[in-house]
Design an enzyme around this catalytic site. Structure first.
Site, PDB file in Angstrom:
ATOM      1  N   THR A 353       0.847  -1.188   0.000  1.00  0.00           N
ATOM      2  CA  THR A 353       0.000   0.000   0.000  1.00  0.00           C
ATOM      3  C   THR A 353       0.892   1.251   0.000  1.00  0.00           C
ATOM      4  O   THR A 353       1.938   1.219   0.585  1.00  0.00           O
ATOM      5  CB  THR A 353      -0.842  -0.055   1.271  1.00  0.00           C
ATOM      6  OG1 THR A 353      -1.537  -1.285   1.302  1.00  0.00           O
ATOM      7  CG2 THR A 353      -1.755   1.104   1.427  1.00  0.00           C
ATOM      8  N   VAL A 354       0.332   2.284  -0.562  1.00  0.00           N
ATOM      9  CA  VAL A 354       1.100   3.528  -0.480  1.00  0.00           C
ATOM     10  C   VAL A 354       0.299   4.551   0.298  1.00  0.00           C
ATOM     11  O   VAL A 354      -0.924   4.620   0.196  1.00  0.00           O
ATOM     12  CB  VAL A 354       1.477   4.111  -1.863  1.00  0.00           C
ATOM     13  CG1 VAL A 354       2.511   3.243  -2.558  1.00  0.00           C
ATOM     14  CG2 VAL A 354       0.263   4.314  -2.751  1.00  0.00           C
ATOM     15  N   ILE A 369      -4.597   7.101   1.162  1.00  0.00           N
ATOM     16  CA  ILE A 369      -3.935   5.803   1.011  1.00  0.00           C
ATOM     17  C   ILE A 369      -4.577   5.035  -0.133  1.00  0.00           C
ATOM     18  O   ILE A 369      -5.790   5.099  -0.338  1.00  0.00           O
ATOM     19  CB  ILE A 369      -4.003   5.003   2.331  1.00  0.00           C
ATOM     20  CG1 ILE A 369      -3.036   3.819   2.312  1.00  0.00           C
ATOM     21  CG2 ILE A 369      -5.421   4.594   2.687  1.00  0.00           C
ATOM     22  CD1 ILE A 369      -2.734   3.268   3.709  1.00  0.00           C
ATOM     23  N   SER A 371      -3.974   1.209  -2.685  1.00  0.00           N
ATOM     24  CA  SER A 371      -3.255  -0.054  -2.689  1.00  0.00           C
ATOM     25  C   SER A 371      -3.815  -1.013  -3.720  1.00  0.00           C
ATOM     26  O   SER A 371      -5.008  -0.970  -4.037  1.00  0.00           O
ATOM     27  CB  SER A 371      -3.358  -0.701  -1.294  1.00  0.00           C
ATOM     28  OG  SER A 371      -2.788  -1.983  -1.280  1.00  0.00           O
ATOM     29  N   MET A 434       1.366   2.419   6.116  1.00  0.00           N
ATOM     30  CA  MET A 434       0.827   1.385   5.254  1.00  0.00           C
ATOM     31  C   MET A 434       1.476   0.038   5.591  1.00  0.00           C
ATOM     32  O   MET A 434       2.470  -0.030   6.283  1.00  0.00           O
ATOM     33  CB  MET A 434       1.035   1.737   3.778  1.00  0.00           C
ATOM     34  CG  MET A 434       2.475   2.040   3.371  1.00  0.00           C
ATOM     35  SD  MET A 434       3.601   0.645   3.254  1.00  0.00           S
ATOM     36  CE  MET A 434       2.871  -0.250   1.920  1.00  0.00           C
TER      37      MET A 434
END
Length: 533
Positions: A353-354, A369, A371, A434
């Site tokens: 995830t970023v 966020i 992902s 994340m």
């Protein structure tokens, strides 16, 4: 030259700025957001630009075909956006069991759910942006067209994913993944250039149509055709009916600060439940074994209950209000004693995830966020689009009695969560960590280290982390003090010292409530960067 070799200890300092700040896991993406701020965009525009760039410059963690969540502070109010997509209408637990599945696979067309990322960008832009969606996507489009050099952590995880896919993804539907991310049978190395012109064309189409081409147009047709060809369930009808959902954020008060998360189907409330339980125990003591013991036990209880009950909010067997109540917190706190426990789910009352954070001079702040779930996701890339699809459906249960059972049009328990902190009704700022099921544990540790010990944003992110795995097993980083490891083991915890890659990657931006000065921390466990103005 070994870019992952670090023979010396190093430290980073908190970064300060006044006009704008973008913190994320990749320098080029942070710069994309800053460019948009300098062109007259606000923090929301910068967040979209950064998120779009991350789909290009960090495809090992996210993509256009993933999901997203956001918390947006603007005009003294916090707004929540849930852009997670549901299961296709044509799939069901019964159908998969009839095909011989005992659980939903990790890779392939079956775990693919409706992507929410393009809808998130469009919704944020339409409601709060100052620039057009096409304008804010231009930096990402340029990176995809012209290419960019791989950063160290990006290169590391790209190579690991390639090795895994070579072993597990050997049938025809995975061909485009290898053509896209391992052209000519070779993974790009650290420092080498990689580009994806098809990705650029898709981003341009999303920008020009406010994402409708993805859900209603040519791109939707391409996704539909691929799924039909390979026995998938996602259809153009699923895409065309999808809408991102604006939601009311949920919160608890932790020692004078309000901690905010997105409500279920996400796991953000697990962090809130753990904080609520923990604040009923002894006053925290710095680097003390009993303090860590109580933190771990609070997280165990919250996680065990969260996994048992969290799914789509309207089918949960217990209300969000009860799980965040003082009654629940005090009841669970009484279950914590001096020894490590094997937690059981809470008795129902009768009757992964970023991540990025942005801020601007006007006071807007975004916690965002997105992902593809497990690295590159399902391994499915739609030909001629650059779109890597997520495998979020893997988290559904096939047990008809489980709250999170797979059903047509249902959203699954979701791991990705943005966080936000306020005090006395004023924004302190966005934060996030994340990394799958580490995320609520990372949120918990960010809040406790900030509020209880007044650590700076950078120190809060740099401090060695712990992660409860299951039962009495707890992982800690190599830098975690050995005396604490020994003390926790005497309390019955099974401590394993392991690689830092498993402990999440975080970003923080706090705003000084008196001066308005921004202060940011970024993740030393990845290619983290803060771009400032």
């Amino acid at each position: 030259m070994d870019y992952l070799y670090h023979p010396f200890s190093a430290k980073r300092h908190t970064v300060f700025a006044k006009k704008g700040m973008v913190a994320t896991s990749q320098p080029l993406a942070a710069q994309a957001g800053l460019d948009i701020l300098k062109q007259g965009g606000n923090a929301i525009d910068a967040a979209i630009a950064t998120a779009a760039a991350l789909t290009v410059v960090e495809p090992t963690s996210n993509g256009i075909g993933g999901d997203a969540f956001a918390l947006v502070w603007t005009k003294d109010k916090l707004h929540g956006l849930n852009a997670s997509g549901p299961a296709p209408q044509s799939i069901s637990a019964q159908k998969l069991k009839e095909q011989g599945y005992e659980k939903i696979p990790v890779y392939g067309v079956i775990p693919v759910t409706v992507p929410g990322v393009p809808a998130a960008w469009a919704a944020l832009s339409e409601r709060f942006g100052k620039l057009s969606l096409k304008e804010v996507l231009l930096p990402a489009i340029r990176y995809a067209e012209e290419g960019y050099p791989l950063t160290p952590i990006l290169g590391k995880y790209w190579k690991l994913a390639y090795a895994k896919f070579k072993e597990s993804c050997t049938t025809e539907e995975f061909t485009t993944w290898f053509e896209t991310f391992a052209p000519n049978g070779k993974v790009p190395e650290i420092g080498e250039m990689w580009s994806s012109p098809a990705h650029a064309k898709t981003l341009l189409a999303i920008g020009e149509t406010n994402a409708r081409d993805f859900y209603d147009g040519k791109i939707a047709d391409q996704i539909d055709a691929f799924m039909k060809k390979h026995g998938g369930y996602l259809s153009k009808s699923d895409l065309s009916t999808y809408k991102a959902e604006w939601v009311e954020p949920i919160s608890v008060n932790y020692r004078g600060y309000d901690v905010w998360e997105i409500p279920p189907n996400g796991q953000g409330m697990i962090a809130l439940m753990a904080l609520n339980i923990y604040k009923n125990l002894q006053v925290p003591i710095w680097q003390n074994a009993n303090t860590f013991h109580q933190q771990i036990e609070s997280m165990k209880l919250a996680f065990t209950d969260g996994k048992a009950f969290i799914t789509e909010q309207d089918v949960m067997p217990i209300s969000v209000e009860h799980l965040l109540s003082e009654e629940y917190a005090k009841s669970r706190a009484t279950a914590i004693d001096e020894e490590a426990s094997n937690p059981e789910p809470y008795d129902l009352p009768r009757g992964g995830t970023v991540y990025l954070a942005t801020a601007d001079e006007e006071g807007n702040m975004v916690s965002y966020i997105q992902s593809n779930y497990m690295g590159f996701g399902s391994g499915i890339v739609i030909p001629n689009t650059g779109i890597a699809l997520q495998n979020r459906g893997h988290d559904f249960s096939l047990d008809e009695a489980h709250p999170n059972v797979l059903q047509p049009g249902k959203r699954t328990f979701h791991t990705i969560i943005p966080g936000f902190l306020t005090k006395d009704g004023k924004a302190v700022g966005p934060f996030g960590v994340m990394g799958g099921y580490m995320q609520p544990q990372g949120h918990f540790q960010v809040v406790t280290n900030t509020v209880d010990y007044l650590l700076s944003p950078q120190a809060t992110l740099d401090i060695p982390r712990w992660q409860w795995i299951n039962g009495k097993t707890v992982h800690v980083e190599h830098e975690f003090p050995n005396y604490l490891v020994q003390s926790l083991e005497r309390k019955g915890h099974k401590i394993q010292v392991t690689d830092a890659g498993h402990f999440g990657r975080g970003q923080i931006i706090w705003r000084n409530l008196e001066t308005g000065v921004l202060q940011g921390g970024t993740e030393s466990r990845t290619d983290g960067a803060i771009a400032v103005w």
